[in-house]
Design an enzyme around this catalytic site. Sequence first.
Site, PDB file in Angstrom:
ATOM      1  N   LYS C  12       1.490 -36.012   7.309  1.00 33.53           N
ATOM      2  CA  LYS C  12       2.807 -36.335   6.760  1.00 33.53           C
ATOM      3  C   LYS C  12       3.490 -35.027   6.384  1.00 33.53           C
ATOM      4  O   LYS C  12       2.864 -34.174   5.749  1.00 33.53           O
ATOM      5  CB  LYS C  12       2.674 -37.224   5.515  1.00 33.53           C
ATOM      6  CG  LYS C  12       3.919 -38.019   5.179  1.00 33.53           C
ATOM      7  CD  LYS C  12       4.087 -39.195   6.110  1.00 33.53           C
ATOM      8  CE  LYS C  12       4.962 -40.317   5.596  1.00 33.53           C
ATOM      9  NZ  LYS C  12       4.880 -41.500   6.460  1.00 33.53           N
ATOM     10  N   THR C  63      -0.422 -41.869   7.887  1.00 32.85           N
ATOM     11  CA  THR C  63       0.400 -40.811   7.284  1.00 32.85           C
ATOM     12  C   THR C  63       0.995 -41.314   5.971  1.00 32.85           C
ATOM     13  O   THR C  63       1.221 -40.533   5.055  1.00 32.85           O
ATOM     14  CB  THR C  63       1.512 -40.348   8.253  1.00 32.85           C
ATOM     15  OG1 THR C  63       2.483 -41.380   8.409  1.00 32.85           O
ATOM     16  CG2 THR C  63       0.940 -39.951   9.607  1.00 32.85           C
ATOM     17  N   HIS C 249      23.467  -8.367  10.277  1.00 35.74           N
ATOM     18  CA  HIS C 249      24.345  -7.234  10.529  1.00 35.74           C
ATOM     19  C   HIS C 249      25.637  -7.273   9.735  1.00 35.74           C
ATOM     20  O   HIS C 249      26.316  -8.300   9.665  1.00 35.74           O
ATOM     21  CB  HIS C 249      24.652  -7.149  12.019  1.00 35.74           C
ATOM     22  CG  HIS C 249      23.426  -7.033  12.872  1.00 35.74           C
ATOM     23  ND1 HIS C 249      22.687  -5.874  12.947  1.00 35.74           N
ATOM     24  CD2 HIS C 249      22.782  -7.918  13.658  1.00 35.74           C
ATOM     25  CE1 HIS C 249      21.653  -6.059  13.763  1.00 35.74           C
ATOM     26  NE2 HIS C 249      21.693  -7.300  14.202  1.00 35.74           N
TER      27      HIS C 249
END
Lengths: 284, 284, 284, 284
Positions: C12, C63, C249
Amino acid sequence: MPSRLSHNSYGKHRVRVSKIRRPRQGAPNTERHEFVEAAVDVELEGDFDAAFTNGDNRSVVATDTCKNTVYALAKDDPLETIESFGLTVARHFIGRYEHVSRCRVRLTEHVWERLADSPHAFVARDSVEPTAEVVLTRGAEPVVTSGVEKLMIAKTTESGFVDFHRDDFRTLPDTEDRILATEMTAEWRLASADADFATVRKTVVDTMLARFVDHYSRSVQETLHLMAAAALDAAPAVAEITLTMPNKHHLLAKLVPEGTANDNEVFVVTDEPFGYISATLARE
Amino acid sequence: MPSRLSHNSYGKHRVRVSKIRRPRQGAPNTERHEFVEAAVDVELEGDFDAAFTNGDNRSVVATDTCKNTVYALAKDDPLETIESFGLTVARHFIGRYEHVSRCRVRLTEHVWERLADSPHAFVARDSVEPTAEVVLTRGAEPVVTSGVEKLMIAKTTESGFVDFHRDDFRTLPDTEDRILATEMTAEWRLASADADFATVRKTVVDTMLARFVDHYSRSVQETLHLMAAAALDAAPAVAEITLTMPNKHHLLAKLVPEGTANDNEVFVVTDEPFGYISATLARE
Amino acid sequence: MPSRLSHNSYGKHRVRVSKIRRPRQGAPNTERHEFVEAAVDVELEGDFDAAFTNGDNRSVVATDTCKNTVYALAKDDPLETIESFGLTVARHFIGRYEHVSRCRVRLTEHVWERLADSPHAFVARDSVEPTAEVVLTRGAEPVVTSGVEKLMIAKTTESGFVDFHRDDFRTLPDTEDRILATEMTAEWRLASADADFATVRKTVVDTMLARFVDHYSRSVQETLHLMAAAALDAAPAVAEITLTMPNKHHLLAKLVPEGTANDNEVFVVTDEPFGYISATLARE
Amino acid sequence: MPSRLSHNSYGKHRVRVSKIRRPRQGAPNTERHEFVEAAVDVELEGDFDAAFTNGDNRSVVATDTCKNTVYALAKDDPLETIESFGLTVARHFIGRYEHVSRCRVRLTEHVWERLADSPHAFVARDSVEPTAEVVLTRGAEPVVTSGVEKLMIAKTTESGFVDFHRDDFRTLPDTEDRILATEMTAEWRLASADADFATVRKTVVDTMLARFVDHYSRSVQETLHLMAAAALDAAPAVAEITLTMPNKHHLLAKLVPEGTANDNEVFVVTDEPFGYISATLARE
């Protein structure tokens, strides 16, 4: 069925600019820098109908030119605050282009803090985003609104929600002890464009945070109102304030094995759905 | 300095619901399903001031109840369109709660298409998001606005931009051949809540796409206007339409080694900054 | 052509949990809380092939059960650090399920700081995210890796980049004064699971930030190496460290009107493309 | 305690390039274009230690040069597929720079489809993202892996999950009729770099989708395995395939008023937590 162009605006969004300010100059490695960064949206209204209706671009200041302008203005403007820079940008467009009737500038600051008292190293770790909007209509005073986004605050007790409307669609029980968590957005309109934006900003945010802490909250609505009213009290320069407090729910977890107690200890954190509460307070 | 609560609203956002419709029933594995999914925002206005100013929650329909309501209504409503479901939700809140003066419902559909002509398998691969907003004010007719978001379209030629305003802040040259790409947002307000929303939606989108293709574009502004005007022409049920066409720039790449020609072949794709162009067309 | 299942794992992800700790108890409104929040991923490997190849679910810990387990364990574990909680979770799965051969737990903390010295009000405004990973293989010692994400730092001078490879694809000039900005990710593997994770974390981060400030940077590569080496020196409990420093940048803006000088004052900020520099340092 | 640089790599990420191909040339407004767009990550490994350890940049091909290179190569390469362009990029870096020992190129395509059979208008409305990775190590054959991301599929019946591990942490009941929905990621490694990437891609995806539809699913695990095995069967050029199928849960909504039945009609859609299931299948 003929149609008419009832509204239009255009401009450049997400012009991202940073600037090194050098208030105390010295040798290259000791010169004390300040570092500011913002994302700027510029929108123009005015005599642009012919571009839409007739492919006539002669009055169109290209969005690329709007972008160039932001960088050009950032050179001479000290960028003291995003509000003051927004005013510079809006006044430029109204001043330079007679056919522009309104300029709207929205700015979001990305805050850099000095790192380790270095003259030129910075860290940007504050998730809160200062915002500003400047609307300048030709012939009128500029309207400046300051704000913050993503201010996440929580109370782990001293918050409840009881006696709300009861019917057969309601399943939420009354509670006198819950977590109140929100990712707050605030916007406050200044009474005048001559305000000391930075000081007002600090007063509004500090006052709201102090108010958030000091009471038992009977609802997000009540807490929002107390915070907004306190900000208006503390900052006379503010004409109106809008707070939005989405409820970022921390729900009591149902624990396993079945029957395990959860005495306000463990919570399920969810982003959606979320309660949305918003209000505007103005001076009488 | 006393203050007053000049506006407030609250509700539940991002209530995500899906529904299996069974228009043709049969054995479990042959029954022909339709599958719809939407995210729903509900916002209420009305007699809620006491919650803000006095911690009195008795009139507050909890945002959790708003959520329950969306799911409850999704059971009986056929969810034919997000517009019709939005009407059901708005009418429910106005009908059930006398102190609610306005209900605003915003919906975004997540479109599932049938997969391989299966009766119950679906694929959601369309990035375009249908949207709708229903605003119902007590005593007034509902105002329904439909829309789409994230409709990304491009022309690789037959688009230029020349003769726009020239001054010393302009650096962009005239061009008679460029890429025009946009991630369009459209919203069209229906003249009546009795419209056939699905048919109008299809007419508006198809008409705009056909118009996008059929001309040499002298600017985003011109193309936007042509598309909006065509939609109004084709869909008499639409009272007003707003298009927003952010320019998703594909800029001619400067190629290396120095001096290498780039005859409109290779482009740098950028998300920000982006040109923002928006206009509203209404019937005369 | 027959195939074989060469690897599988499941579990999970994004189990989001918060916990109120009450280290000093008192009356409801004075009791001093601590508030911790984390998102937890649990992944299991082991004797699960039959579920994939034969639809046989008997060994599958659902799960959903993994999710329940995280909340159940959060009740009794003090959640001192995400690392220690990760160990609790991993040991639970290995200890309880004989057929699980490996458990991997990844955690991201959402840091709440005390607000205004309140016993129960908190603010989460730090954008930096502490991370941890615990991998426990049956019969082996747990491997614990700590980290941080989204640590954004910049130097506005004392950074250059010269004498790099020159050929006809290069267009970037040498510079001895540029902005170096990065949104750093760091991961450090502990030599042992008995480490004092919080102290090590503080030492590693503080040391890296101090090193970032103290030198003229000849490249991101050099600065990354200095920071990583300093962290290894300062934290003997760390066996290995990986830094990733994407170059965010800030490019010198070309100012209008043409010919306007830009003496390292105004910059264009871009997110993409971005330079990506990564390295791992281990003890000899 | 001395340290050593055990690994390093660097490059440019998110180099976004688009290209107009002109396979059938004609007059400006009839010439038939194709339009391709991709985001490219380039990473280099090799003899770069001195940059990290000694500030010696002489061997460093600047990340800016890497970016220039992608655009330069996009001019001459036909960009037939992202895989073939990835090979072009990787071979360029290995061929041109003797001190580069490995080049890794990752690409994500943004798919443009022809709009209304226009020669030069396109729509990008497919949310599925084709991906590719090319790894070229000096002296070895290139390793090419193709993939897709964000392929969202669902079955509204013919899916169940029963007889999974039962203990007192389990609360999920057995079900023989549920919604199975997933946002699938697939990656398949080609046995050779001479493969017909486009044909293989179509075969793999079409085969997986057909397999998804044709059976009663006893678990995500079983369905994943059937889809992967079918892809390996159908595409002999594929050496290995990895599928990841996060479970995007549609949970049966608990309807109000209390006691209202929900006969698999209305569902709560959630993004987190989510079940995560992944497996790799290789040829015997």
